[in-house]
Design an enzyme around this catalytic site. Sequence first.
Site, PDB file in Angstrom:
ATOM      1  N   HIS A 123       0.814  -1.219   0.000  1.00 34.82           N
ATOM      2  CA  HIS A 123       0.000   0.000   0.000  1.00 34.82           C
ATOM      3  C   HIS A 123       0.847   1.269   0.000  1.00 34.82           C
ATOM      4  CE1 HIS A 123      -3.477  -2.476   0.501  1.00 34.82           C
ATOM      5  NE2 HIS A 123      -3.141  -2.876   1.714  1.00 34.82           N
ATOM      6  N   ASP A 172      -2.711 -11.115  -1.928  1.00 34.08           N
ATOM      7  CA  ASP A 172      -3.225 -10.602  -0.665  1.00 34.08           C
ATOM      8  C   ASP A 172      -4.712 -10.295  -0.841  1.00 34.08           C
ATOM      9  OD1 ASP A 172      -1.991  -9.182   1.998  1.00 34.08           O
ATOM     10  OD2 ASP A 172      -3.690  -8.018   1.231  1.00 34.08           O
ATOM     11  N   ASP A 175      -4.419 -13.409   4.512  1.00 35.34           N
ATOM     12  CA  ASP A 175      -5.659 -12.758   4.915  1.00 35.34           C
ATOM     13  C   ASP A 175      -6.849 -13.131   4.035  1.00 35.34           C
ATOM     14  OD1 ASP A 175      -4.528 -11.371   2.815  1.00 35.34           O
ATOM     15  OD2 ASP A 175      -4.364  -9.463   3.876  1.00 35.34           O
TER      16      ASP A 175
END
Length: 316
Positions: free
Chosen positions: A124, A161, A238
């Site tokens: 990010h 992810d 995740d």
Amino acid sequence: MTFPHPFRAFTAFRRAAYQSQAAPRRQFLPREWIQALLDGAQARLPLVDAPSLDWPYAEAVHDPAFLARWRGGQVTRAEERALGFPWTPAVVERGLGSSGATLAATRDALTRGLGVNLGGGTHHAYADHAEGFSFLNDVAISARWLLDTGQARRILILDLDVHQGNGTAAIFADEPRVLTVSLHAERNYPFRKETSDLDVPLPDGTDDAAYLHALDAQVTPLVTAFQPDFAFYLAGADVLAGDQLGRLALTLEGVQARDRRVFRWAARTRTPLVTVMAGGYHRDPAQLIAARLGTLDAALDAFAPQAARGAGRAVS
């Protein structure tokens, strides 16, 4: 301990920044569980403490003025909110360790075929600002180093992810030598997505079968056509059902099936690959650790036989 393969994993988890204070967010792996992860990993391959990234490597990707503010602790409250927790010297140390581990793993992949960072995947981080627990984009830094030194010409960044790799997509938006691919939860963070070369948004509750079908039907053809000569794999845990920050519903078996597909492709095509662990915030730390160790098992199952047929090296 001697291992029947030449591979190793770099880790920043033994740095003082991880040992001196609690995790900066409650969703992170609790400090008391980190040793269990390290013990499980060390039963599979040697662990090497991450070197700190030298700042010039980061400056090849990130704005120098941005880096100077973070290096000196001159960040604003708004920047801290975008990161997700307050600035401390430990935040900088962790970022340098994580990025240093990915660069070291990249060098391993060039010589051994497979490189492993037991952390990393801070996708990010943008060139000029921090977001989502990320202020240095470790994979972007290593990919840029490969391009700038001429050691790769066509790089795949396969981001599995649960969250879209928005920073990575933005950094390489105008770089045709890098293929950015993101398979992520459509309704999850970041809520304003960037445009990857391929984005595959998935609905809430996506299960093993639907996830693997999307990987096979949408990702594999594009990767095959691109023919990368180096790959980064963000093996986010995740995606598991029960993750505090995820919205998908994969089982441990589904995550390992995903991992096997990626590692077997890379081993079969002899594409040097770095895997970083990326996100994982499961309510049950034992489930998260099982997923992480399953990723290591899938990598070694794919690459170790190839290594045995080649140099036949063992490391200790």
